[in-house]
Design a protein around this motif. Sequence first.
Motif, PDB file in Angstrom:
ATOM      1  N   ALA A 155      51.867 -15.472  33.066  1.00 32.28           N
ATOM      2  CA  ALA A 155      53.326 -15.486  33.223  1.00 32.28           C
ATOM      3  C   ALA A 155      53.945 -16.436  32.196  1.00 32.28           C
ATOM      4  CB  ALA A 155      53.709 -15.900  34.642  1.00 32.28           C
ATOM      5  N   ARG A 156      53.283 -17.558  31.946  1.00 30.85           N
ATOM      6  CA  ARG A 156      53.787 -18.524  30.969  1.00 30.85           C
ATOM      7  C   ARG A 156      53.835 -17.901  29.569  1.00 30.85           C
ATOM      8  NH1 ARG A 156      57.023 -22.147  29.198  1.00 30.85           N
ATOM      9  NH2 ARG A 156      56.110 -23.850  28.057  1.00 30.85           N
ATOM     10  N   MET A 157      52.812 -17.133  29.222  1.00 26.40           N
ATOM     11  CA  MET A 157      52.812 -16.483  27.907  1.00 26.40           C
ATOM     12  C   MET A 157      53.878 -15.391  27.861  1.00 26.40           C
ATOM     13  SD  MET A 157      48.702 -16.452  26.940  1.00 26.40           S
ATOM     14  CE  MET A 157      48.583 -14.758  27.309  1.00 26.40           C
ATOM     15  N   ARG A 158      53.972 -14.615  28.916  1.00 24.91           N
ATOM     16  CA  ARG A 158      54.903 -13.476  28.937  1.00 24.91           C
ATOM     17  C   ARG A 158      56.365 -13.922  28.966  1.00 24.91           C
ATOM     18  NH1 ARG A 158      55.348  -9.137  33.739  1.00 24.91           N
ATOM     19  NH2 ARG A 158      56.888  -7.800  32.787  1.00 24.91           N
ATOM     20  N   PHE A 159      56.656 -14.987  29.711  1.00 19.55           N
ATOM     21  CA  PHE A 159      58.045 -15.424  29.903  1.00 19.55           C
ATOM     22  C   PHE A 159      58.304 -16.815  29.321  1.00 19.55           C
ATOM     23  CE2 PHE A 159      57.386 -12.426  33.463  1.00 19.55           C
ATOM     24  CZ  PHE A 159      58.430 -11.551  33.213  1.00 19.55           C
ATOM     25  N   ALA A 160      57.565 -17.196  28.303  1.00 18.48           N
ATOM     26  CA  ALA A 160      57.678 -18.548  27.739  1.00 18.48           C
ATOM     27  C   ALA A 160      59.111 -18.892  27.353  1.00 18.48           C
ATOM     28  CB  ALA A 160      56.749 -18.702  26.539  1.00 18.48           C
ATOM     29  N   ASP A 161      59.791 -18.011  26.643  1.00 18.71           N
ATOM     30  CA  ASP A 161      61.157 -18.307  26.203  1.00 18.71           C
ATOM     31  C   ASP A 161      62.096 -18.481  27.391  1.00 18.71           C
ATOM     32  OD1 ASP A 161      60.376 -18.224  23.556  1.00 18.71           O
ATOM     33  OD2 ASP A 161      61.033 -16.148  23.252  1.00 18.71           O
ATOM     34  N   CYS A 162      62.002 -17.597  28.359  1.00 14.74           N
ATOM     35  CA  CYS A 162      62.847 -17.677  29.549  1.00 14.74           C
ATOM     36  C   CYS A 162      62.584 -18.979  30.301  1.00 14.74           C
ATOM     37  CB  CYS A 162      62.583 -16.481  30.460  1.00 14.74           C
ATOM     38  SG  CYS A 162      63.392 -16.578  32.074  1.00 14.74           S
ATOM     39  N   MET A 163      61.326 -19.306  30.523  1.00 17.35           N
ATOM     40  CA  MET A 163      60.989 -20.532  31.252  1.00 17.35           C
ATOM     41  C   MET A 163      61.507 -21.761  30.526  1.00 17.35           C
ATOM     42  SD  MET A 163      57.127 -19.887  32.598  1.00 17.35           S
ATOM     43  CE  MET A 163      56.730 -18.601  33.772  1.00 17.35           C
ATOM     44  N   GLU A 164      61.292 -21.796  29.230  1.00 17.27           N
ATOM     45  CA  GLU A 164      61.730 -22.947  28.432  1.00 17.27           C
ATOM     46  C   GLU A 164      63.247 -23.100  28.473  1.00 17.27           C
ATOM     47  OE1 GLU A 164      60.728 -26.282  26.537  1.00 17.27           O
ATOM     48  OE2 GLU A 164      59.240 -24.774  27.057  1.00 17.27           O
ATOM     49  N   GLN A 165      63.961 -21.995  28.291  1.00 21.48           N
ATOM     50  CA  GLN A 165      65.428 -22.045  28.316  1.00 21.48           C
ATOM     51  C   GLN A 165      65.951 -22.476  29.678  1.00 21.48           C
ATOM     52  OE1 GLN A 165      66.518 -18.111  27.083  1.00 21.48           O
ATOM     53  NE2 GLN A 165      66.018 -18.476  24.936  1.00 21.48           N
ATOM     54  N   GLN A 166      65.412 -21.876  30.742  1.00 17.63           N
ATOM     55  CA  GLN A 166      65.883 -22.196  32.086  1.00 17.63           C
ATOM     56  C   GLN A 166      65.559 -23.645  32.455  1.00 17.63           C
ATOM     57  OE1 GLN A 166      68.081 -20.096  32.519  1.00 17.63           O
ATOM     58  NE2 GLN A 166      67.519 -19.125  34.449  1.00 17.63           N
ATOM     59  N   PHE A 167      64.370 -24.102  32.106  1.00 17.77           N
ATOM     60  CA  PHE A 167      63.972 -25.466  32.425  1.00 17.77           C
ATOM     61  C   PHE A 167      64.838 -26.471  31.666  1.00 17.77           C
ATOM     62  CE2 PHE A 167      61.175 -29.227  32.162  1.00 17.77           C
ATOM     63  CZ  PHE A 167      60.952 -29.423  33.515  1.00 17.77           C
ATOM     64  N   THR A 168      65.041 -26.233  30.383  1.00 13.82           N
ATOM     65  CA  THR A 168      65.886 -27.125  29.579  1.00 13.82           C
ATOM     66  C   THR A 168      67.318 -27.133  30.100  1.00 13.82           C
ATOM     67  OG1 THR A 168      64.481 -26.763  27.649  1.00 13.82           O
ATOM     68  CG2 THR A 168      66.700 -27.605  27.243  1.00 13.82           C
ATOM     69  N   ARG A 169      67.838 -25.974  30.436  1.00 14.09           N
ATOM     70  CA  ARG A 169      69.191 -25.885  30.992  1.00 14.09           C
ATOM     71  C   ARG A 169      69.283 -26.684  32.302  1.00 14.09           C
ATOM     72  NH1 ARG A 169      70.016 -20.303  31.317  1.00 14.09           N
ATOM     73  NH2 ARG A 169      70.444 -20.375  29.100  1.00 14.09           N
ATOM     74  N   MET A 170      68.270 -26.556  33.156  1.00 11.38           N
ATOM     75  CA  MET A 170      68.254 -27.294  34.415  1.00 11.38           C
ATOM     76  C   MET A 170      68.209 -28.794  34.179  1.00 11.38           C
ATOM     77  SD  MET A 170      66.057 -29.114  36.613  1.00 11.38           S
ATOM     78  CE  MET A 170      64.480 -28.695  35.903  1.00 11.38           C
ATOM     79  N   LEU A 171      67.376 -29.242  33.239  1.00 12.81           N
ATOM     80  CA  LEU A 171      67.294 -30.683  32.965  1.00 12.81           C
ATOM     81  C   LEU A 171      68.611 -31.241  32.441  1.00 12.81           C
ATOM     82  CD1 LEU A 171      63.784 -31.144  31.310  1.00 12.81           C
ATOM     83  CD2 LEU A 171      64.484 -31.795  33.615  1.00 12.81           C
ATOM     84  N   ARG A 172      69.282 -30.496  31.612  1.00 15.85           N
ATOM     85  CA  ARG A 172      70.533 -30.973  31.010  1.00 15.85           C
ATOM     86  C   ARG A 172      71.718 -30.849  31.954  1.00 15.85           C
ATOM     87  NH1 ARG A 172      69.656 -28.345  25.053  1.00 15.85           N
ATOM     88  NH2 ARG A 172      68.150 -29.896  24.362  1.00 15.85           N
ATOM     89  N   GLY A 173      71.603 -29.928  32.955  1.00 15.00           N
ATOM     90  CA  GLY A 173      72.739 -29.620  33.821  1.00 15.00           C
ATOM     91  C   GLY A 173      72.940 -30.531  34.946  1.00 15.00           C
TER      92      GLY A 173
END
Length: 168
Positions: free
Chosen positions: A150-168
């Motif tokens: 799942a990490r390989m398949r959705f790496a971009d989505c996970m990274e974007q969502q996680f970064t957005r959550m940390l900054r939000g």
Amino acid sequence: MYFGGNDILNSEQGIDQVIAKIAEIKPNVKLWWQDEGTMQTALQNEEVVGGTFIHDTTVYLQHNGTAVRSIFQREGGLQGINYWFQPSSSKRAAEAAVFLEWSCSPEAQQIITRKLMSAPVLPRSKLNLSDAEFALVSSERKPFLIATEARMRFADCMEQQFTRMLRG
């Protein structure tokens, strides 16, 4: 564990649910790491006193004087999966096959466990590790597998969502 396994990470909607749960606990966390090297440096420089870290590196740090210890959670340890590959342009397919076959042998797994402080992938019954050697790198509890696919398949989505959550 909270969602009953890794299947929730097989869709962007599931990833959103996991990120929302992480956002709930965000106030309990003082510092987030994005890579292993940054945390290792901070631990060695005594800039931080603890956190979640990779076990084999923790044992290496212990053996080299850094005041850390590795604790397996009572629910079971986390087990990552690493893949070895050979470039398609390689002319050494036969040698790679021999190496891979050897690396899966009990002898190789014992060397990896003893020298690299990494949990063996073979059942303990096939190895001659002492109780202390095994306990240093693993546990009798069934491990939780990291959702590598799942990490390989959705790496971009996970990274974007996680970064957005940390900054939000």
